[in-house]
Design a protein around this motif. Structure first.
Motif, PDB file in Angstrom:
ATOM      1  N   ALA A   1      14.033  35.006   7.379  1.00 19.04           N
ATOM      2  CA  ALA A   1      13.965  36.515   7.671  1.00 19.04           C
ATOM      3  C   ALA A   1      12.766  37.022   7.327  1.00 19.04           C
ATOM      4  CB  ALA A   1      14.955  37.189   6.964  1.00 19.04           C
ATOM      5  N   ASP A   2      11.922  36.643   6.525  1.00 20.82           N
ATOM      6  CA  ASP A   2      10.638  36.761   6.004  1.00 20.82           C
ATOM      7  C   ASP A   2       9.776  36.507   7.123  1.00 20.82           C
ATOM      8  OD1 ASP A   2       8.686  38.015   4.035  1.00 20.82           O
ATOM      9  OD2 ASP A   2       7.999  35.952   3.839  1.00 20.82           O
ATOM     10  N   GLN A   3      10.147  35.486   8.064  1.00 25.33           N
ATOM     11  CA  GLN A   3       9.117  35.152   9.056  1.00 25.33           C
ATOM     12  C   GLN A   3       9.264  35.886  10.265  1.00 25.33           C
ATOM     13  OE1 GLN A   3       6.885  32.903   7.939  1.00 25.33           O
ATOM     14  NE2 GLN A   3       8.202  32.964   6.127  1.00 25.33           N
ATOM     15  N   GLY A   4      10.510  36.694  10.378  1.00 21.48           N
ATOM     16  CA  GLY A   4      10.601  37.736  11.283  1.00 21.48           C
ATOM     17  C   GLY A   4      12.025  37.276  12.134  1.00 21.48           C
ATOM     18  N   ALA A   5      12.624  36.342  11.725  1.00 22.79           N
ATOM     19  CA  ALA A   5      13.982  35.897  12.645  1.00 22.79           C
ATOM     20  C   ALA A   5      15.031  37.006  12.163  1.00 22.79           C
ATOM     21  CB  ALA A   5      14.633  34.645  11.947  1.00 22.79           C
ATOM     22  N   ASN A   6      16.047  37.348  12.820  1.00 22.69           N
ATOM     23  CA  ASN A   6      16.893  38.410  12.635  1.00 22.69           C
ATOM     24  C   ASN A   6      18.069  38.201  13.329  1.00 22.69           C
ATOM     25  OD1 ASN A   6      15.837  39.025  14.905  1.00 22.69           O
ATOM     26  ND2 ASN A   6      15.966  41.139  14.869  1.00 22.69           N
ATOM     27  N   TYR A   7      18.338  36.892  13.903  1.00 25.04           N
ATOM     28  CA  TYR A   7      19.724  36.801  14.579  1.00 25.04           C
ATOM     29  C   TYR A   7      20.636  35.706  13.943  1.00 25.04           C
ATOM     30  CZ  TYR A   7      23.334  35.957  18.353  1.00 25.04           C
ATOM     31  OH  TYR A   7      24.390  35.873  18.998  1.00 25.04           O
ATOM     32  N   TRP A   8      21.611  36.094  13.189  1.00 31.37           N
ATOM     33  CA  TRP A   8      22.349  35.055  12.481  1.00 31.37           C
ATOM     34  C   TRP A   8      23.663  34.884  12.711  1.00 31.37           C
ATOM     35  CZ3 TRP A   8      18.357  34.035   9.430  1.00 31.37           C
ATOM     36  CH2 TRP A   8      17.399  34.830   9.132  1.00 31.37           C
ATOM     37  N   VAL A   9      24.044  33.447  12.983  1.00 29.13           N
ATOM     38  CA  VAL A   9      25.345  32.882  13.264  1.00 29.13           C
ATOM     39  C   VAL A   9      25.900  32.518  11.953  1.00 29.13           C
ATOM     40  CG1 VAL A   9      26.703  31.150  14.699  1.00 29.13           C
ATOM     41  CG2 VAL A   9      24.562  32.116  15.432  1.00 29.13           C
ATOM     42  N   TRP A  10      27.288  33.149  11.992  1.00 27.50           N
ATOM     43  CA  TRP A  10      28.127  32.799  10.660  1.00 27.50           C
ATOM     44  C   TRP A  10      29.384  32.658  10.844  1.00 27.50           C
ATOM     45  CZ3 TRP A  10      32.372  34.930   8.390  1.00 27.50           C
ATOM     46  CH2 TRP A  10      32.804  34.489   7.061  1.00 27.50           C
ATOM     47  N   GLY A  11      30.106  31.721  10.473  1.00 27.93           N
ATOM     48  CA  GLY A  11      31.479  31.315  10.494  1.00 27.93           C
ATOM     49  C   GLY A  11      32.002  30.941   9.139  1.00 27.93           C
ATOM     50  N   ALA A  12      33.356  31.088   9.066  1.00 34.54           N
ATOM     51  CA  ALA A  12      34.131  30.906   7.738  1.00 34.54           C
ATOM     52  C   ALA A  12      33.602  29.517   7.009  1.00 34.54           C
ATOM     53  CB  ALA A  12      35.419  30.750   8.086  1.00 34.54           C
ATOM     54  N   GLY A  13      33.025  28.417   7.677  1.00 35.18           N
ATOM     55  CA  GLY A  13      32.679  27.326   6.955  1.00 35.18           C
ATOM     56  C   GLY A  13      31.200  27.164   6.784  1.00 35.18           C
TER      57      GLY A  13
END
Length: 293
Positions: A51-63
């Motif tokens: 995120a500090d580098q600029g990433a801002n799309y996060w895939v999240w799942g229960a696992g």
């Protein structure tokens, strides 16, 4: 160069900016074009670093337990800048609602930017009940967009043309280019978001293969050994396609993540490079008798 520093530079370069960032349809947020999937080894500290580098799309799942705290912290700091894409499953509407509301509690957020039905047609369905539940959740503001991961390309093309789906997550890489015929021609009518994954074709494009004969790489430099492809070239191949909004990466550690980010810094491939990689992908597909789905 940090991506955060790079962002300042690319504002003055429209071509580079277009390659590095996209505004997602329906969601309306500008995203860095490499989304992070946290189910292959990285942890919360890596998420915060990214995120500090600029990433801002996060895939999240229960696992995805190792990255949950990191995603929570990143979106706590700036919810509107970040896109949270939750991957869930459901054969019934109540299952989908339960999955989404559980995700909201786990991530301590009022909404998910995207809820993706996982493996549509295998572990999830787009029955009327499921779709109606998703539309209701969207109306309630608990999700902004409805998506699905899908491996049936012809069906994906039909869904792109006519469905309630705002986003399609599909396989696309130099070995598997079928989406160019089965999906991309049908995007214009509704313009859904397209997220690509498996850029490396499960490492097959970057591992050495015997008895592969190719013309010299178009921009060969002394000491550069291609083939096999590098991860950066695989990601750049995908992102050079104008139909792809972003590509997912599932790094095992921060060094892999750092290396994959370089693909964005290097920009789009030339037509000659794209043609070379396409031919290499065809050879790999012919060589690999065992193929995934």
């Amino acid at each position: 160069m940090k991506l955060s520093d790079m962002r300042t530079t690319v504002e003055h370069n429209s071509i580079y900016s277009d390659f590095s960032f996209r505004v997602l349809p329906v969601i309306g947020k500008r995203v860095f074009r490499m989304g992070i999937a946290g189910n292959y080894g990285i942890d919360s500290s890596d998420v915060e670093w990214a995120a500090d580098q600029g990433a801002n799309y996060w895939v999240w799942g229960a696992g995805f337990k190792k990255v949950t705290a990191g995603i929570k912290e990143v979106i706590r700091k700036n919810r509107e800048k970040n896109v949270v894409s939750s991957l869930g499953w459901g054969f019934f509407g109540w299952q989908v609602r339960q999955s989404i509301e559980k995700a909201l509690r786990k991530l301590n957020t009022d909404y998910l930017d995207i809820f993706k039905l996982g493996w549509l047609g295998r572990t999830s369905t787009d029955s009327r009940g499921v779709v109606d539940s998703l539309l209701k959740l969207k109306q309630e503001g608990k999700i902004k967009a409805i998506g699905a991961s899908i491996h049936d390309r012809k069906r994906a093309g039909k869904l792109a043309l006519d469905s309630e789906l705002d986003l399609l997550m599909i396989r696309y890489n130099a070995k598997h280019t079928g989406a160019e015929e089965d999906v991309f021609p049908y995007l214009k009518k509704r313009t859904p978001c397209v997220v690509s994954y498996t850029a490396l074709a499960w490492q097959q494009l970057i591992n050495p293969v015997k008895d592969i004969e190719m013309a010299p790489w178009p921009t060969s430099k002394e000491g550069v050994k291609i083939p096999p492809l590098t991860p950066e070239l695989c990601y750049r191949f995908v992102l050079s396609n104008p139909h792809i909004h972003l590509v997912l990466t599932g790094p095992k550690n921060r060094e892999q993540l750092r290396m994959n980010f370089r693909a964005i810094q290097q920009g789009a491939l030339t037509p000659e490079e794209l043609d070379w990689i396409r031919q290499y992908g065809k050879l790999i597909k012919a060589k690999k008798k065992f193929d995934y789905i």
